[in-house]
Design a protein around this motif. Structure first.
Motif, short mmCIF file in Angstrom:
data_model
loop_
_atom_site.label_atom_id
_atom_site.label_comp_id
_atom_site.label_asym_id
_atom_site.label_seq_id
_atom_site.Cartn_x
_atom_site.Cartn_y
_atom_site.Cartn_z
N GLU A 1 -0.84 8.73 -18.10
CA GLU A 1 -1.95 9.28 -18.90
C GLU A 1 -1.48 9.68 -20.29
N ALA A 2 -0.38 10.45 -20.29
CA ALA A 2 0.14 10.98 -21.56
C ALA A 2 0.52 9.85 -22.51
N LEU A 3 1.15 8.81 -21.96
CA LEU A 3 1.55 7.67 -22.80
C LEU A 3 0.32 6.90 -23.27
N GLN A 4 -0.63 6.70 -22.36
CA GLN A 4 -1.84 5.95 -22.74
C GLN A 4 -2.63 6.70 -23.82
N ASP B 1 0.83 -1.21 0.00
CA ASP B 1 0.00 0.00 0.00
C ASP B 1 0.87 1.26 0.00
N LEU B 2 1.65 1.41 -1.05
CA LEU B 2 2.51 2.59 -1.19
C LEU B 2 1.86 3.58 -2.14
N PRO B 3 2.04 4.90 -1.88
CA PRO B 3 1.46 5.90 -2.79
C PRO B 3 2.32 6.04 -4.05
N PRO B 4 1.68 6.38 -5.19
CA PRO B 4 2.51 6.67 -6.38
C PRO B 4 3.23 8.00 -6.19
N HIS B 5 4.41 8.14 -6.79
CA HIS B 5 5.04 9.45 -6.86
C HIS B 5 4.13 10.39 -7.66
N PRO B 6 4.14 11.69 -7.34
CA PRO B 6 3.16 12.61 -7.95
C PRO B 6 3.27 12.75 -9.47
N ASP B 7 4.46 12.47 -10.02
CA ASP B 7 4.63 12.62 -11.47
C ASP B 7 4.14 11.40 -12.26
N VAL B 8 3.76 10.33 -11.56
CA VAL B 8 3.51 9.06 -12.23
C VAL B 8 2.23 9.09 -13.07
N GLU B 9 1.12 9.47 -12.44
CA GLU B 9 -0.16 9.36 -13.14
C GLU B 9 -0.24 10.25 -14.39
N PRO B 10 0.21 11.53 -14.30
CA PRO B 10 0.21 12.35 -15.52
C PRO B 10 1.03 11.73 -16.66
N ALA B 11 2.17 11.13 -16.30
CA ALA B 11 3.02 10.54 -17.34
C ALA B 11 2.35 9.31 -17.96
#
Lengths: 221, 221
Positions: free
Chosen positions: B101-104, B89-99
């Motif tokens: 998203e952009a790739l997807q 149960d570790l949080p993602p680093h803040p830059d992960v989800e935007p990156a």
């Protein structure tokens, strides 16, 4: 027992890494030595797992530079090499020489097997005054794979002209004992300081607090 | 580029291990986390080099128990398991989800490849809310050898039905990037915090401070 050969790991098992603290602490807090050493070992494992051999002192330099960066301290490769070169002149632990004497007196064959390079182990044993106890100063450099690769222990057996089950690896590191046993060798674990076998470690038939205890057990076997 | 698949390492690369500090510091000073993690990695390498597979969480438990002993602190396997289970149960680093998203958004195929067990990576990605970005959550458990063994990267390529040269491993660890490149894959290094490539590291063609930078470079390639 006639054909058994005792093969000693070098760093920590025979020689006291604390002797490196004066140089290490010029660059990083002495409390980071354990982290640096762990990373040097992991670096070496990475080299072997990815099919490349780069000597142990280079692994140590790499680990020191990156550990420094992680602490916000820039360390040059030259500075790191100066620290790692200090490994060539480490004192033996006080229990080492009496134990080696006792084994030699009984005619036991002995050798070293270290992740250090050939040049480093020659300097280490010469400076520590231990070279005369050993038939051979073996280094993984000759086989190009670091311990705990089975190839390293097999190299020791073949260099000493015995079967793998006829060498007994003596080490103060649980991982080295584990690797030796999985490769088919005997082993003995020295509980130096607070070093202990872990839940996943292979359990050797000889465990003792110091080399005096190890030597007694070997001679009683 | 059509067939390239981006394969993400998980711990530190996507998820912030600092989230484990509250549990870890119940047993040992938080300053020892780097030492513990390094030993967990080395334990895993020892397992692979000596031909045994024992899951990553067990390696973490072993490393925590023995690191405790080294500090004069007795830690039970149950207490150690409680800490290691916190990795689920570790949080993602803040830059992960935007990156991601952009790739997807650009239709890039993505997967994970982690030393964590299958059960752990499923929990990790579910709890972090990242599972929807990945075609597959791959774990070395399926191949029985830890990264950086070439078998781990080959497993990713074959699972994703592409050649090894068509996967790009993205990691915040120099050793993982090095292992991927030596196995024949592409790679990208995230300089998270103070993580840096070392003198012996293979140098990937993409290096950036965070995943946003990595994603931009991948899309520009």
């Amino acid at each position: 027992m006639a054909k058994q050969v005792i093969v000693f790991d070098v760093n920590e098992t025979l020689l006291d890494l604390a002797g490196l603290e004066p140089r290490f602490s010029e660059l990083l807090p002495a409390g980071m030595m354990a982290l640096w050493f762990s990373r040097m070992l992991f670096n070496s494992a990475v080299a072997t797992m990815s099919g490349v051999y780069q000597p142990f002192d280079q692994q140590g330099i790499d680990a020191l530079v990156t550990t420094g960066l992680g602490a916000g301290i820039e360390i040059s490769e030259e500075e790191a090499r100066w620290v790692v070169d200090g490994m060539r002149d480490l004192p033996p632990h006080p229990d080492v020489e009496p134990a080696l004497e006792a084994l030699q007196d009984e005619g036991i064959r002995m050798a070293t097997l270290t992740n250090s390079s050939r040049s480093m182990v020659r300097d280490q044993m010469g400076n520590a005054g231990l070279a005369r106890y050993f038939e051979k100063l073996l280094s993984v450099e000759s086989v190009g794979e670091f311990k705990p690769s089975p190839a390293a222990y097999r190299h020791a057996a073949s260099s000493l002209a015995v079967g793998i089950s006829e060498i007994r690896l003596v080490a103060a590191h649980a991982w080295d004992v584990t690797g030796a046993i999985r490769a088919g060798a005997l082993a003995a674990f020295v509980e130096r300081g607070r070093a202990r076998l872990g839940p996943l470690s292979e359990k050797p038939d000889i465990v003792a607090r110091d080399l005096t205890g190890i030597a007694s057990s070997i001679l009683a076997h």
